[in-house]
Design an enzyme around this catalytic site. Sequence first.
Site, mmCIF file in Angstrom:
data_model
loop_
_atom_site.group_PDB
_atom_site.id
_atom_site.type_symbol
_atom_site.label_atom_id
_atom_site.label_comp_id
_atom_site.label_asym_id
_atom_site.label_seq_id
_atom_site.Cartn_x
_atom_site.Cartn_y
_atom_site.Cartn_z
ATOM 1 N N SER A 149 69.748 -36.798 33.528
ATOM 2 C CA SER A 149 69.152 -35.510 33.169
ATOM 3 C C SER A 149 69.232 -35.349 31.664
ATOM 4 O O SER A 149 70.096 -35.958 31.010
ATOM 5 C CB SER A 149 69.921 -34.367 33.846
ATOM 6 O OG SER A 149 69.535 -33.109 33.324
ATOM 7 N N TYR A 162 77.513 -29.135 35.830
ATOM 8 C CA TYR A 162 76.364 -30.003 36.091
ATOM 9 C C TYR A 162 76.174 -30.979 34.936
ATOM 10 O O TYR A 162 76.028 -32.198 35.157
ATOM 11 C CB TYR A 162 75.098 -29.169 36.279
ATOM 12 C CG TYR A 162 73.853 -29.992 36.445
ATOM 13 C CD1 TYR A 162 73.592 -30.679 37.626
ATOM 14 C CD2 TYR A 162 72.923 -30.102 35.407
ATOM 15 C CE1 TYR A 162 72.450 -31.450 37.774
ATOM 16 C CE2 TYR A 162 71.781 -30.867 35.545
ATOM 17 C CZ TYR A 162 71.542 -31.537 36.726
ATOM 18 O OH TYR A 162 70.405 -32.308 36.868
#
Length: 251
Positions: A149, A162
Amino acid sequence: MTENPTPSSSPTHKVVVLTGASSGIGAATALRLAAEGHHVVLAARREDRLAELVAQIEAAGGSAEAHRVDVTVAADVRALLESVVATRGRVDVVVNNAGVMPLSRLDALRVDEWDLMIDVNVRGLLHGIAAALPHFQRQGSGHFVTVASVGAHAVSPTAAVYCGTKYAAWAITEGLRQELDPGIRVTTVSPGVVESELAGSITDPAAAELMRTYRRNTVPADTIAAAISYALAQPDGVDVTEIVVQPAAQR
């Protein structure tokens, strides 16, 4: 870039294992790679979604199979790879794509959700590596693709855990690339905001509201699938180390 190419009879067709294949980037990647002539092995927990995807691929003339797998269970992932090698004779690519993103501020103390992200985003990746690596080493070839990501490169409010898991995924994949012989390739693909169900796992109201604003600009999941396809299509000896793909407006 979002149109799937026509299947060909190229000898470069591969056996590709995809985790998190039931939706989003995983499903889009399965469709694109199957259209390119690869045999795609779809792994996820939602068997009904997998069955629908296999039927769609086969109706279009592609080759696919589905396996119910929980990437947080090492034995599940190991059994998947052993089954693929037993039936197909080899495995060429493992795309470690499974991920969850239940965002929240740290002071919300959603410890169970922190644990879930660690289990899926980090342990799930490690289980995929551990299951595939002995087969790749025996073959003398293979390709790991980690879907990380942009959160592996920048931290934002509500995303600390995250992003921490995606930093970990980036670091683990980079360490793997450095440790392996050149015959085994390693690629990290780091998407920005993508059209997917990922934000649906957010239960914290404040984080959900922030995400609605953050997700005003997205790219289609097939854009990430195309990046994965590009990395796989490079000739032996070419290692695509990392691709970052995000909406231009996300800068």
